[in-house]
Design a protein around this motif. Sequence first.
Motif, short mmCIF file in Angstrom:
data_model
loop_
_atom_site.label_atom_id
_atom_site.label_comp_id
_atom_site.label_asym_id
_atom_site.label_seq_id
_atom_site.Cartn_x
_atom_site.Cartn_y
_atom_site.Cartn_z
N GLY A 32 23.48 -36.09 60.44
CA GLY A 32 23.29 -34.63 61.13
C GLY A 32 24.33 -33.74 60.58
O GLY A 32 23.82 -32.65 60.73
N THR A 33 25.38 -34.11 60.34
CA THR A 33 26.15 -32.80 59.78
C THR A 33 25.82 -32.49 58.29
O THR A 33 25.46 -31.16 58.29
CB THR A 33 27.79 -33.36 59.57
OG1 THR A 33 28.16 -34.05 60.76
CG2 THR A 33 28.87 -32.39 59.04
N GLY A 34 25.52 -33.32 57.42
CA GLY A 34 24.92 -33.04 56.13
C GLY A 34 25.76 -31.85 55.37
O GLY A 34 25.02 -31.45 54.50
N ASP A 35 26.91 -31.50 55.69
CA ASP A 35 27.50 -30.63 54.83
C ASP A 35 28.13 -31.13 53.67
O ASP A 35 27.93 -32.42 53.37
CB ASP A 35 28.70 -30.01 55.44
CG ASP A 35 29.65 -30.82 55.98
OD1 ASP A 35 29.64 -32.04 55.68
OD2 ASP A 35 30.97 -30.48 56.68
N LYS A 36 28.62 -30.49 52.69
CA LYS A 36 28.90 -30.67 51.48
C LYS A 36 30.07 -32.18 51.44
O LYS A 36 29.85 -33.19 50.63
CB LYS A 36 29.64 -29.87 50.57
CG LYS A 36 29.91 -30.09 48.94
CD LYS A 36 30.27 -28.83 48.39
CE LYS A 36 30.51 -29.25 46.97
NZ LYS A 36 31.09 -28.07 46.04
N PRO A 37 31.18 -31.81 52.20
CA PRO A 37 31.97 -33.05 52.21
C PRO A 37 31.34 -34.37 52.63
O PRO A 37 31.73 -35.64 52.17
CB PRO A 37 33.16 -32.80 53.29
CG PRO A 37 32.90 -31.07 53.00
CD PRO A 37 31.45 -30.89 53.02
N HIS A 38 30.55 -34.30 53.60
CA HIS A 38 29.85 -35.62 54.19
C HIS A 38 28.82 -36.03 52.87
O HIS A 38 28.99 -37.42 52.78
CB HIS A 38 29.13 -35.44 55.41
CG HIS A 38 29.96 -35.18 56.46
ND1 HIS A 38 30.47 -34.21 56.99
CD2 HIS A 38 30.44 -36.26 57.52
CE1 HIS A 38 31.48 -34.40 58.05
NE2 HIS A 38 31.19 -35.49 58.24
#
Length: 79
Positions: A32-38
């Motif tokens: 759900g977060t799916g940002d670059k760090p994740h």
Amino acid sequence: MSDPTNDPVICPVCGKKAKTGSAIDCARHMFGTGDKPHREWVNAQGLSFIDLLIDQATTPGNASYQILADVIEKTRPKK
């Protein structure tokens, strides 16, 4: 598998506890977060974030969530 009430799973990327504290909810959080760090953390585990996400969206069941939850459990610090 850990007991989410006594030993909640914490996101290995951002340190957030998912809703129930279970590994599968942590996996949902990561998708759900799916940002670059994740995305980079998932890829660093030898998985493909985008392939898991596509599979989750196009295939019945929660196979991708379970695959990621298993990896999260395996990488948790031992107590």
